[in-house]
Design an enzyme around this catalytic site. Structure first.
Site, PDB file in Angstrom:
ATOM      1  N   SER A  63       0.727  -1.255  -0.059  1.00 20.20           N
ATOM      2  CA  SER A  63      -0.011   0.068   0.017  1.00 20.20           C
ATOM      3  C   SER A  63       0.699   1.395   0.145  1.00 20.20           C
ATOM      4  CB  SER A  63      -1.044  -0.076   1.139  1.00 20.20           C
ATOM      5  OG  SER A  63      -2.032  -1.008   0.940  1.00 20.20           O
ATOM      6  N   LYS A  66       0.328   3.361  -2.936  1.00 18.69           N
ATOM      7  CA  LYS A  66      -0.723   4.335  -3.024  1.00 18.69           C
ATOM      8  C   LYS A  66      -0.530   5.754  -2.879  1.00 18.69           C
ATOM      9  CE  LYS A  66      -3.817   0.763  -1.061  1.00 18.69           C
ATOM     10  NZ  LYS A  66      -4.534   0.163   0.313  1.00 18.69           N
ATOM     11  N   TYR A 191      -3.875  -2.464 -10.328  1.00 23.05           N
ATOM     12  CA  TYR A 191      -3.674  -2.216  -8.534  1.00 23.05           C
ATOM     13  C   TYR A 191      -2.742  -2.992  -8.231  1.00 23.05           C
ATOM     14  CZ  TYR A 191      -5.017  -2.162  -4.001  1.00 23.05           C
ATOM     15  OH  TYR A 191      -4.923  -2.442  -2.529  1.00 23.05           O
ATOM     16  N   TYR A 243      -4.687   3.535   8.016  1.00 26.86           N
ATOM     17  CA  TYR A 243      -6.155   2.757   8.299  1.00 26.86           C
ATOM     18  C   TYR A 243      -6.739   3.399   9.349  1.00 26.86           C
ATOM     19  CZ  TYR A 243      -3.892   0.205   4.431  1.00 26.86           C
ATOM     20  OH  TYR A 243      -3.407   0.015   3.189  1.00 26.86           O
ATOM     21  N   VAL A 261       1.309  -3.669   3.777  1.00 27.30           N
ATOM     22  CA  VAL A 261       1.121  -5.121   4.434  1.00 27.30           C
ATOM     23  C   VAL A 261       2.354  -5.981   4.427  1.00 27.30           C
ATOM     24  CG1 VAL A 261      -1.379  -5.448   4.742  1.00 27.30           C
ATOM     25  CG2 VAL A 261      -0.209  -6.147   2.736  1.00 27.30           C
TER      26      VAL A 261
HETATM   27  N1  GLU Z   1      -2.403  -5.142  -2.058  1.00 27.47           N
HETATM   28  C1  GLU Z   1      -2.790  -5.121  -0.739  1.00 27.47           C
HETATM   29  C2  GLU Z   1      -4.351  -5.305  -0.749  1.00 27.47           C
HETATM   30  O1  GLU Z   1      -4.970  -4.737  -1.505  1.00 27.47           O
HETATM   31  C3  GLU Z   1      -2.401  -3.781   0.140  1.00 27.47           C
HETATM   32  C4  GLU Z   1      -2.809  -3.630   1.190  1.00 27.47           C
HETATM   33  C5  GLU Z   1      -1.886  -3.047   2.199  1.00 27.47           C
HETATM   34  O2  GLU Z   1      -0.618  -2.846   1.893  1.00 27.47           O
HETATM   35  O3  GLU Z   1      -2.329  -2.298   3.323  1.00 27.47           O
HETATM   36  O4  GLU Z   1      -4.948  -6.189  -0.025  1.00 27.47           O
END
Ligand code: GLU
Length: 307
Positions: A63, A66, A191, A243, A261
């Site tokens: 993430s 992002k 993505y 989050y 993650v």
């Molecule tokens: N590719 C992971 C997902 O979509 C990213 C989640 C993350 O890094 O928090 O679940």
């Protein structure tokens, strides 16, 4: 300030935390990483870097990507982007479906999965073709980190494609609300692919430097976004970067930051430096446990929080 000494103190004090938490296993390929790794890097505006641990070890940025797609989309679409994705904390887990339904398919922010999927959709609609879209994202990341060799991990990408049921559900739900322009499968594939990019803490801390300096890379003088846009990205990192633990991160660390993650976290100290940490075991919110603690130690020791 003696950054190397601070990092070395952290390396010692973090030891007891390295065995706490659990590696992400909902993406099977991620579960295979060596859980005991730890690295941390700082990059200053004059290009000096300080590191501890395996700071050249590449890991899945997940993430953290992002931040880079949001930055790119903001540059292209400016505030029009906010008709498709909000900028408020979600107070919910990163992959929650519930809120998305009662808020009519408009994700709360670009850092929860649904929001990042919409952001990727805007880029795919703009560049028209998935290979081109991914190339643009990757070359942006290579530019900001000054590292031409950065690439993605095919195994992690495929593993997530095979197990990405929830993200597909999020994308389908948004499509049903008319908030996804492109083909669902193509958006989700793109993505997952940018989530599977691998970088080291050295590369990540270097890559974030432009956000610490109003959108201009202080080493190359390259302007990536306007000061206004850099401020927006940093604000969303502060309020939504971890989050439903974003409040906790602000409380304990006090810096704009973003986790993944894969166990990585990036953060910036405005007008001074950028920092990255890696430790794969996660806390219950899905953020690196030792990584969060190490950043807390860093701001406590250096006095460099934004508060
Ligand atoms: N590719 C992971 C997902 O979509 C990213 C989640 C993350 O890094 O928090 O679940």
């Amino acid at each position: 300030m003696n950054y190397q000494k601070i990092l070395e103190e952290i390396e010692e004090e973090i030891e007891p935390f390295l065995c706490e938490g659990k590696v992400a296993d909902y993406i099977p390929a991620l579960a295979k990483v060596d859980a005991d790794q730890f690295a941390m890097s700082i990059t200053l505006f004059d290009g000096r870097t300080f590191s501890i641990g395996e700071s050249d070890q590449k890991f899945s940025i997940q993430s953290i990507s992002k931040v880079f797609t949001f930055t790119k989309a903001l540059k292209i679409f400016s505030s029009k982007l906010y008709t498709r994705v909000g900028k408020e904390p979600s107070g919910n887990p990163f992959n929650s479906l519930v809120q998305l339904e009662y808020e009519n398919g408009i994700p709360r922010n670009p850092f929860i999965n649904a929001g990042a999927i919409v952001t990727t959709d805007t880029l795919l609609a703009h560049y028209k073709e998935k290979a081109e879209t991914f190339d643009r994202i990757l070359s942006f990341i290579r530019d900001i980190s000054g590292s031409e060799g950065i690439t993605y991990d095919k195994e992690v990408w495929h593993s997530e494609l095979e197990h990405g049921f929830r993200n597909l559900a999020l994308a389908n739900m948004m499509k049903s609300f008319d908030n996804l322009e492109c083909d669902v499968q193509e958006v989700v594939e793109t993505y997952f692919k940018h989530c599977s990019i691998t970088m080291s803490t050295k590369e990540l801390s270097r890559a974030m430097l432009f956000l610490a300096n109003h959108g201009v890379d202080p080493i190359t003088n390259m302007k990536y976004v306007s000061p206004h846009q850099a401020k927006r990205v940093n604000a969303v990192m502060l309020t939504c970067g971890h989050y439903d633990a974003s409040g906790d991160f602000a409380f304990h660390v006090g810096l704009p930051g973003k986790s993944g993650v894969g166990g990585g976290i990036v953060a910036i100290v405005p007008r001074l430096l950028s920092i990255s940490v890696f430790s794969p075991r996660l806390n219950s919110w899905g953020n690196s446990l030792a990584g969060t603690k190490a950043l807390e130690l860093f701001t406590n020791k250096s006095g460099l929080s934004i508060f």
